[in-house]
Design a protein around this motif. Structure first.
Motif, PDB file in Angstrom:
ATOM      1  N   VAL A 190      -1.650 -19.396  48.293  1.00  0.00           N
ATOM      2  CA  VAL A 190      -2.528 -20.047  47.314  1.00  0.00           C
ATOM      3  C   VAL A 190      -2.465 -21.561  47.487  1.00  0.00           C
ATOM      4  CG1 VAL A 190      -2.776 -20.546  44.833  1.00  0.00           C
ATOM      5  CG2 VAL A 190      -2.486 -18.177  45.614  1.00  0.00           C
ATOM      6  N   TRP A 191      -1.266 -22.058  47.695  1.00  0.00           N
ATOM      7  CA  TRP A 191      -1.058 -23.507  47.766  1.00  0.00           C
ATOM      8  C   TRP A 191      -1.785 -24.135  48.960  1.00  0.00           C
ATOM      9  CZ3 TRP A 191      -0.058 -25.141  43.361  1.00  0.00           C
ATOM     10  CH2 TRP A 191       0.392 -26.449  43.144  1.00  0.00           C
ATOM     11  N   SER A 192      -1.963 -23.363  50.024  1.00  0.00           N
ATOM     12  CA  SER A 192      -2.632 -23.931  51.202  1.00  0.00           C
ATOM     13  C   SER A 192      -4.127 -24.153  50.952  1.00  0.00           C
ATOM     14  CB  SER A 192      -2.407 -23.038  52.425  1.00  0.00           C
ATOM     15  OG  SER A 192      -3.068 -21.805  52.243  1.00  0.00           O
ATOM     16  N   ASP A 193      -4.670 -23.557  49.864  1.00  0.00           N
ATOM     17  CA  ASP A 193      -6.083 -23.768  49.502  1.00  0.00           C
ATOM     18  C   ASP A 193      -6.265 -24.595  48.227  1.00  0.00           C
ATOM     19  OD1 ASP A 193      -7.128 -22.143  51.558  1.00  0.00           O
ATOM     20  OD2 ASP A 193      -6.985 -20.326  50.336  1.00  0.00           O
ATOM     21  N   ALA A 194      -5.224 -24.628  47.391  1.00  0.00           N
ATOM     22  CA  ALA A 194      -5.392 -25.069  45.994  1.00  0.00           C
ATOM     23  C   ALA A 194      -5.822 -26.526  45.840  1.00  0.00           C
ATOM     24  CB  ALA A 194      -4.100 -24.830  45.218  1.00  0.00           C
ATOM     25  N   GLY A 195      -5.508 -27.367  46.838  1.00  0.00           N
ATOM     26  CA  GLY A 195      -5.828 -28.784  46.717  1.00  0.00           C
ATOM     27  C   GLY A 195      -7.313 -29.063  46.504  1.00  0.00           C
ATOM     28  N   GLU A 196      -8.150 -28.112  46.933  1.00  0.00           N
ATOM     29  CA  GLU A 196      -9.600 -28.333  46.812  1.00  0.00           C
ATOM     30  C   GLU A 196     -10.101 -28.181  45.368  1.00  0.00           C
ATOM     31  OE1 GLU A 196     -12.130 -25.507  48.747  1.00  0.00           O
ATOM     32  OE2 GLU A 196     -13.876 -26.832  48.674  1.00  0.00           O
ATOM     33  N   LEU A 197      -9.282 -27.585  44.507  1.00  0.00           N
ATOM     34  CA  LEU A 197      -9.772 -27.311  43.152  1.00  0.00           C
ATOM     35  C   LEU A 197     -10.292 -28.556  42.440  1.00  0.00           C
ATOM     36  CD1 LEU A 197      -7.163 -24.661  41.896  1.00  0.00           C
ATOM     37  CD2 LEU A 197      -9.600 -24.281  42.340  1.00  0.00           C
ATOM     38  N   SER A 198      -9.582 -29.686  42.613  1.00  0.00           N
ATOM     39  CA  SER A 198     -10.036 -30.879  41.891  1.00  0.00           C
ATOM     40  C   SER A 198     -10.994 -31.748  42.702  1.00  0.00           C
ATOM     41  CB  SER A 198      -8.837 -31.683  41.375  1.00  0.00           C
ATOM     42  OG  SER A 198      -7.779 -31.656  42.293  1.00  0.00           O
ATOM     43  N   ASP A 199     -11.409 -31.253  43.855  1.00  0.00           N
ATOM     44  CA  ASP A 199     -12.473 -31.911  44.637  1.00  0.00           C
ATOM     45  C   ASP A 199     -13.789 -31.772  43.856  1.00  0.00           C
ATOM     46  OD1 ASP A 199     -14.424 -32.661  46.448  1.00  0.00           O
ATOM     47  OD2 ASP A 199     -13.721 -31.365  48.082  1.00  0.00           O
TER      48      ASP A 199
END
Lengths: 277, 322
Positions: A190-199
């Motif tokens: 999950v963490w490898s994708d999660a950074g995009e959430l606040s994009d």
């Protein structure tokens, strides 16, 4: 313009083309995130670890789908298109969801040999849910009044979802070594994708400039701080800075998983979109 | 002075007599009350089959949940199938109380299902290849279920009666949900109407089979004892006639047919005269040899096995926190 502007209705928003464009861009992110993750939730129906959870998980997927419907209806009100068409007839490249929500639940189809990963379901729902809470709280201060109104309503339901995920996270993290290992693998994934959430997408400057939602950095900071506290409370080590997939969902770049999901969820509607269903 | 004997001092025959007198007075039996073993076994068989049928019954519709054609339909069918799982949960809880004195748990019910010892309703062994099937299942299968379950609302076993009251109330919404899908198709394009006709044709034999074989005057010992115990009050054929009287006029009114060219309503007898489905096939289907039996059992068993680690984790956590 900008910070002082408070827009009460769709008609009022439509008087300013740039404002409308920023609002539409944001609404697609909100709608598509909830819609696609609710779809993934609906695939779990009948497959959850026990019957009580099946009922609970389905209930939360329905709430999320209901939220997506509200956003699509707001887009319809802005003249973007019919809500059902927006949800089911757009190509993948028109979707603005984050990659995290489109990932499949596991190998296999929902109806044929689904090797679904419950640890991934829990972590994805919770991490996404924590971000969604921060986003909704920010939307309470949005310049678009209809958004503040529905965000308040959604937050009420959403808090119960977070309590549910918290119990799961705590239990799995502090039970068997097997569960712990599966949970940690799910967190890494999950963490490898999660950074995009606040994009907030290519039009982020305009979205925040019009006061529709707070800046990406602000959302991200609050979300990470709250998530870190929850991981610590569950005795989980902090995975550090979240990563992002190579595709940027917020810019319409998607994986094969979304293409497959859209084909499935629109299969019946596409038989004849002009017909009444 | 209290001359009444303690219940535990009574002979088995006297207990049985008192039990039958109690249900004849219209009183209800609770989980902790004394009951004859035969009564308990009939209830276990009936309620665990009913419960597991709700859970297996979620699977044919589940096939259509992610594909429902509009946002409103997506929300409605998710809620509908969730209800079915919820009914399964309610009923399994009732069954769990009944099997507890025998040292059994829900795990035994699941394992009985996987081993083919516990049967589920014939309709849930069948294929549901189009969206119209999602409508027909809600309209006619749930419609049929309401008829059989309404019969048992006054059942002598109180926990089952309480579960059924809630289930029947929700099933009425389900039948409306199914009817709404069906009406939309019936009033739709030629393609939609054809999809619906094919579905009605496909489901017809299964719907007749739903109520079980006709008695033709010979009520089975099972049925007879269930009637004596006031677990049920009507025969298979009586229930089927209620269904035919309710739904055949509606099907015909919408301009659709059933695959029975000689079917007619006999005014004098006040019943529908219909061609019997293949009852030998029915036996095979409920034995787990229907067109989708293996696939659905595999889906249920596989998901159950693959999430065993989760149930183990919950147990382990529970032990740790006491």
């Amino acid at each position: 313009m900008g910070e002082l502007l408070q827009v009460e209705t769709a008609q009022e928003a439509l008087k300013n083309q740039e404002y409308t464009q920023a609002l539409v861009d944001l609404l697609f992110q909100l709608a598509d995130d909830d819609f696609i993750l609710a779809y993934r939730g609906s695939e779990w129906l009948g497959l959850a670890p026990h019957i009580e959870e099946d009922v609970a998980f389905s209930s939360m997927a329905q709430d999320m789908m209901g939220h997506a419907v509200m956003y699509y209806e707001m887009l319809e009100e802005l003249g973007v298109g019919k809500a059902d068409d927006l949800a089911q007839l757009r190509e993948a490249s028109a979707f603005r969801n984050a990659i995290l929500v489109e990932r499949q639940n596991g190998a296999g189809g929902y109806n044929d040999d689904p090797h679904y990963d419950w640890a991934y379901a829990i972590v994805r729902s919770y991490v996404y849910g924590l971000h969604k809470k921060v986003r909704l709280e920010s939307l309470l201060k949005s310049s678009y009044s209809p958004l503040t109104l529905i965000s308040r309503k959604m937050l009420t339901e959403h808090r119960y979802h977070l309590m549910h995920w918290q119990v799961w996270l705590k239990q799995l993290a502090n039970s068997t070594p097997d569960a712990r290992a599966r949970l940690e693998a799910a967190i890494a994934k999950v963490w490898s994708d999660a950074g995009e959430l606040s994009d907030l997408g290519p039009n982020a400057a305009s979205i925040t400039g019009f006061g529709l939602i707070e800046a990406e950095a602000t959302l991200r900071e609050v979300w990470l701080k709250e998530t870190q506290a929850i991981f610590e409370a569950a005795n989980l080590s902090w995975p550090g800075e979240p990563g992002a997939a190579k595709e940027r969902g917020r810019a319409g770049e998607h994986t094969a998983d979304l293409i497959q999901a859209l084909a499935t969820l629109s299969e019946v509607y596409r038989i004849d979109p002009a017909a009444s269903w | 002075m209290n001359t009444q004997l303690e219940h535990s001092d009574l002979t088995e025959d006297a207990k049985m007599e008192a039990f039958l007198a109690k249900i004849d007075r219209g009183e209800k039996i609770e989980a902790d009350d004394w009951m004859p073993d035969d009564y308990r076994n009939q209830l276990i068989k009936l309620i665990s089959m009913h419960g597991i049928s709700e859970i297996m019954g979620a699977l044919p519709e589940k096939e259509w949940v992610p594909k429902a054609p509009t946002l409103r339909r997506k929300l409605a069918i998710m809620a509908k199938v969730q209800d079915e799982m919820g009914h399964g949960q309610l009923l399994l809880r009732v069954a769990e109380d009944l099997i507890a004195p025998l040292g059994k748990t829900r795990e035994d019910i699941m394992q009985d299902l996987f081993a083919g010892r516990l049967k589920f309703h014939n309709v849930f062994h069948m294929e549901a290849p189009t969206w119209a099937d999602a409508g027909v299942i809600g309209w006619l299968v749930d419609g049929a279920a309401i008829i059989t379950q309404s019969m048992s609302l006054d059942t002598s076993y109180a926990p089952y009666a309480r579960a059924l009251h809630r289930i029947c109330a929700e099933e009425k919404f389900h039948a409306q949900h199914g009817e709404s899908i069906v009406l939309e198709l019936a009033e739709g394009t030629e393609e939609q109407r054809q999809m619906l006709q094919e579905s009605i044709t496909r489901w017809w034999p299964s719907l007749l089979m739903f109520f079980g074989p006709p008695e033709n005057g010979n009520i089975t010992s099972n049925q007879a004892s269930n009637m004596r115990y006031k677990i049920r009050s009507q025969t298979n054929e009586e229930l089927r006639q209620i269904f035919l009287k309710k739904y055949l006029p509606r099907i015909f009114h919408l301009g659709f047919t059933v695959p029975d060219e000689t079917i007619y309503f006999d005014e004098a007898e006040d019943k529908w005269i219909y061609q019997q489905p293949d009852w030998e096939e029915f036996k095979q289907i409920v034995k787990g040899k229907g067109p989708r039996s293996a696939h659905r059992l595999h889906l249920r068993e596989m998901s159950y096995e693959e999430t065993k680690w989760v149930r183990d984790a919950i147990l382990s956590y529970g032990r740790q926190v006491g």
